[in-house]
Design an enzyme around this catalytic site. Sequence first.
Site, PDB file in Angstrom:
ATOM      1  N   HIS A 298     -35.450   0.707 -48.760  1.00  0.00           N
ATOM      2  CA  HIS A 298     -36.771   1.245 -48.417  1.00  0.00           C
ATOM      3  C   HIS A 298     -36.906   2.729 -48.719  1.00  0.00           C
ATOM      4  O   HIS A 298     -35.982   3.501 -48.478  1.00  0.00           O
ATOM      5  CB  HIS A 298     -37.061   0.992 -46.936  1.00  0.00           C
ATOM      6  CG  HIS A 298     -36.962  -0.455 -46.573  1.00  0.00           C
ATOM      7  ND1 HIS A 298     -35.799  -1.029 -46.125  1.00  0.00           N
ATOM      8  CD2 HIS A 298     -37.870  -1.457 -46.655  1.00  0.00           C
ATOM      9  CE1 HIS A 298     -35.998  -2.321 -45.922  1.00  0.00           C
ATOM     10  NE2 HIS A 298     -37.241  -2.613 -46.238  1.00  0.00           N
TER      11      HIS A 298
ATOM     12  N   SER B 110     -41.837  -5.412 -44.938  1.00  0.00           N
ATOM     13  CA  SER B 110     -41.386  -4.138 -44.374  1.00  0.00           C
ATOM     14  C   SER B 110     -42.099  -2.928 -44.961  1.00  0.00           C
ATOM     15  O   SER B 110     -42.097  -1.865 -44.360  1.00  0.00           O
ATOM     16  CB  SER B 110     -39.878  -3.983 -44.573  1.00  0.00           C
ATOM     17  OG  SER B 110     -39.546  -4.145 -45.929  1.00  0.00           O
TER      18      SER B 110
ATOM     19  N   ASP C 255     -33.245   4.015 -46.691  1.00  0.00           N
ATOM     20  CA  ASP C 255     -32.092   3.138 -46.498  1.00  0.00           C
ATOM     21  C   ASP C 255     -31.884   2.281 -47.746  1.00  0.00           C
ATOM     22  O   ASP C 255     -32.497   2.547 -48.788  1.00  0.00           O
ATOM     23  CB  ASP C 255     -32.208   2.320 -45.191  1.00  0.00           C
ATOM     24  CG  ASP C 255     -33.246   1.209 -45.245  1.00  0.00           C
ATOM     25  OD1 ASP C 255     -33.815   0.944 -46.335  1.00  0.00           O
ATOM     26  OD2 ASP C 255     -33.495   0.586 -44.189  1.00  0.00           O
TER      27      ASP C 255
END
Length: 373
Positions: free
Chosen positions: A340, A43, A337
């Site tokens: 991240h 990610s 979040d």
Amino acid sequence: MATSSRFQVYVLAFCATLLIQGGCYGHSVHQRKHAALFIFGDSLFDVGNNNYINTSTNFQANFFPYGETFFGHPTGRVSDGRLMTDIIAEYANLPMIPPYLQPGFDNYTNGVNFASAGAGAAGALAETFQGFVLDLKTQLGYFKNVEKQLRHRLGEAEAHRFLSEAVYLISIGSNDYIAPFITNSSLFESHSHEEYVGMVTGNLTNVIKEIYKKGGRKFGIAGMEPLGCTPGMRTDKPGNTSTCKEEVNAISKLHNRVLAKVLLKLKGQLQDFIYSNPNFYNYLNDIVHNPSKHGFKEGKMACCGSGPYRGIMSCGGKRGVTEYQLCDNVTDYVFFDSGHATERVYQKVSKLWWSHTPDVTARYINLKELFEV
Ligand SMILES: *[C@@H]1O[C@H](CO)[C@@H](O)[C@H](O)[C@H]1NC(C)=O
Ligand SMILES: *[C@@H]1O[C@H](CO)[C@@H](O)[C@H](O)[C@H]1NC(C)=O
Ligand SMILES: *[C@@H]1O[C@H](CO)[C@@H](O)[C@H](O)[C@H]1NC(C)=O
Ligand SMILES: *[C@@H]1O[C@H](CO)[C@@H](O)[C@H](O)[C@H]1NC(C)=O
Ligand SMILES: *[C@@H]1O[C@H](CO)[C@@H](O)[C@H](O)[C@H]1NC(C)=O
Ligand SMILES: *[C@@H]1O[C@H](CO)[C@@H](O)[C@H](O)[C@H]1NC(C)=O
């Protein structure tokens, strides 16, 4: 002037080599050297591949409020805005590199991005979420498809030259290390930390070697951040959410030590292999613990999510939990979040990776040099 003449010497030497092989094209002498960018990982680097696979929203970010600050709409990037790969591409005078699975995209002149949120190297996630994301092995398979296509379009020698001038960025491991603390992993439980890290770095090494076989020479391998300090990991300890999860941080540090050794060894084995492997652990740890020193107001709590420190991965309300909070000003936050960082953090790290002073003792170079060699 010095740079340009050095470049000309390089091109001429290169053409001489190619002439021997039976193919040097005059136009390359007048062109600025072009390094494409191939991206692998999780990610931290996924710019939208997971939008196009049949997966769970747990591994996607193609909904509000992801992407809001820079793009004004969700793109699949797990952040408020751009990721490091976008910023690095800009530094390298390249456009943003699109995801491999983007429908209709097949012009690899500037490279392509294979990264997939949730991906791991050693299969900790694959054990539980098999087939949900593009793991590192699958990404390598896609790269081999691209290589085949390039050989078909450009011919053997030109494709090899193109791939050897390209830069390969890889970010992998964080899911392998975080997953065992979220879900049961027999692989993790049946091995020591050393063995487990050995599997992750071992599988990463294999992928690097496979890319090398196809011509890849220039690698940028991201080090591990203090994973135990993400809002999601902080809340993992019932009754005590105020500290980082030390076991996860210890594994992150171990990963960085082992990876540095493995890459140095690889350099001894593979001719012309060159890499940048910065260790930003301490830098990121400092951002988290002393946010105001770096221009942030909040280093513990996420901008978006729910629960203590907004550490529940509910940002956007589409992952089972529908309620979530969203901060007013993302500029103040280190984390977007539960797991991240915000684009602002990625800007700082990208800048450092691009142009930091080379560390001679660790024998790593910055990305600017990697693109220019
Ligand atoms: C997508 O995945 C779900 C759950 O794994 C499955 O039930 C469904 O058939 C899949 N759809 C497609 C188009 O593959
Ligand atoms: C691929 O992209 C490059 C760079 O944008 C462009 O110069 C080239 O014409 C494109 N090739 C094709 C076949 O579209
Ligand atoms: C890669 O990971 C798997 C676990 O998914 C492990 O069994 C294997 O030994 C690893 N490979 C290397 C070379 O470490
Ligand atoms: C892990 O496994 C144990 C038993 O082996 C089970 O009680 C527990 O619910 C599992 N936890 C998760 C997160 O799957
Ligand atoms: C929380 O955990 C840390 C170590 O991880 C410990 O030093 C601290 O005393 C704990 N605090 C509480 C309130 O339990
Ligand atoms: C957000 O915060 C930054 C720095 O704290 C400030 O410069 C900016 O004006 C704020 N933006 C808004 C919309 O409040």
